[in-house]
Design a protein around this motif. Structure first.
Motif, short mmCIF file in Angstrom:
data_model
loop_
_atom_site.label_atom_id
_atom_site.label_comp_id
_atom_site.label_asym_id
_atom_site.label_seq_id
_atom_site.Cartn_x
_atom_site.Cartn_y
_atom_site.Cartn_z
N CYS A 5 9.16 -5.68 4.77
CA CYS A 5 9.84 -4.97 3.69
C CYS A 5 9.10 -3.68 3.38
N TYR A 6 9.86 -2.61 3.24
CA TYR A 6 9.30 -1.29 2.98
C TYR A 6 9.63 -0.85 1.56
N HIS A 18 9.62 5.51 1.31
CA HIS A 18 8.54 6.31 1.86
C HIS A 18 9.13 7.39 2.73
N ARG A 71 2.45 -1.91 1.85
CA ARG A 71 3.71 -1.72 1.13
C ARG A 71 4.53 -0.58 1.72
N LEU A 72 3.89 0.49 2.16
CA LEU A 72 4.62 1.65 2.67
C LEU A 72 4.84 1.63 4.18
N ALA A 76 4.51 -1.33 6.04
CA ALA A 76 4.91 -2.69 6.45
C ALA A 76 4.05 -3.19 7.60
N ALA A 84 14.14 3.74 3.43
CA ALA A 84 13.58 2.39 3.55
C ALA A 84 14.60 1.51 4.27
N ASN A 125 15.29 -2.61 5.11
CA ASN A 125 14.84 -3.93 4.67
C ASN A 125 15.83 -5.01 5.09
#
Length: 288
Positions: free
Chosen positions: A41-42, A45, A272-273, A275, A86, A88
């Motif tokens: 999950c991103y 970004h 987080r950014l 992945a 993003a 996901n």
């Protein structure tokens, strides 16, 4: 006692772990592959590179600036440099993908020398999603060529140039309404953040430089860049960290160079950014 099977001592493969291909002889390209993206999950970004991704299995959502697309296997997504996006998973459904990152300056030169743009300056590509079986197949062939260790360097370079030149020709000439250009004061502010990304920067300092109030600055900056100034800064810091990791720097050193005094904070934000963990990112298939 049960007899051990031949594969019992082999480490188990984690298909959700991203795999990265990089070759110092082709520094303008990088490839990322994920076989099971359910847990990938991103956060929103952006990249400094132009990016081309292929959904190889399943389906996912693709958020691209103010638009959102439902994409599935056989689809290519095209991402302009510095455009917030993003991808996901959908309700924990399986999906797999491959993403090619191409240096913006290198691709600009390729387009200019092919006569596809009038000047050697980056021009955004309006197409966001391409659902064409032939182009998808060509992308997959290029990905295989780049990642197979037995291929000659000349073959990889030739395949990459031929594919990207042909794709740029396919996409050339499309009419597009460019997004409103940010006011000069905000462009200067973004450039300031780029130059000083690893330093501590206060909102008061940004307001002083721009002449905007705090609330107006945050709203206007988000409108034109897709990020608040703080999130823009963090995104740039992670890009700095990626550059350091690709150079082989230790994670702690990369974190410090990118402006993170806390290595744990760097690792959480990186995951987080990007992945991927910093350690996963710095491991290239070529070196394994």
């Amino acid at each position: 006692m049960a007899r051990k099977r031949p594969d019992d001592d082999k480490p188990m493969m984690n298909n959700s772990q991203p795999k990265f291909w990089r070759d110092p002889r082709m520094p303008h390209m990088e490839l990322r592959q994920v076989e099971d993206g359910r847990n990938v999950c991103y956060a929103p970004h952006s990249h400094t590179q132009w990016s081309l991704g292929a959904i190889t299995e399943g389906e996912s959502t693709f958020r691209y600036r103010d638009d959102e697309y439902a994409i599935r296997a056989g689809t290519l997504v095209l991402i302009n440099p510095d455009w917030v996006h993003a991808c996901n998973p959908v309700d924990n459904q399986p999906w797999a993908y491959s993403m090619l990152y191409v240096d913006t300056a290198w691709l600009t030169t390729l387009r200019y020398e092919a006569g596809l743009i009038q000047e050697p300056r980056w021009q955004d590509i309006p197409t966001a999603v391409l659902s064409d079986a032939a182009w998808f197949a060509r992308y997959c062939r290029l990905a295989v060529c780049l990642t197979e260790s037995g291929r000659d360097l000349l073959e990889k370079q030739t395949e990459a140039v031929e594919f990207l030149t042909a794709l740029m020709q396919e996409l050339a000439g499309q009419s597009t309404q460019p997004p409103p250009r940010a006011p000069g004061v905000l462009q200067d502010l973004a450039a300031y953040l780029d130059r000083h990304a690893a330093e501590e920067i206060s909102l008061d300092d940004l307001c002083s430089r721009s002449g905007y109030s705090a609330g107006h600055l945050i709203r206007a900056f988000r409108q034109h860049f897709g990020f608040t100034p703080h999130k823009y800064l963090i995104n740039r810091r992670i890009q700095l960290g990626q550059q350091e990791l690709k150079r082989g720097k230790p994670i702690a050193e990369a974190a410090l160079t990118a402006g993170f005094t806390d290595q744990a904070h760097f690792q959480r934000t990186f995951k987080r950014l990007v992945a991927a963990t910093p350690d996963q990112y710095r491991q290239s298939l070529l070196n394994k």
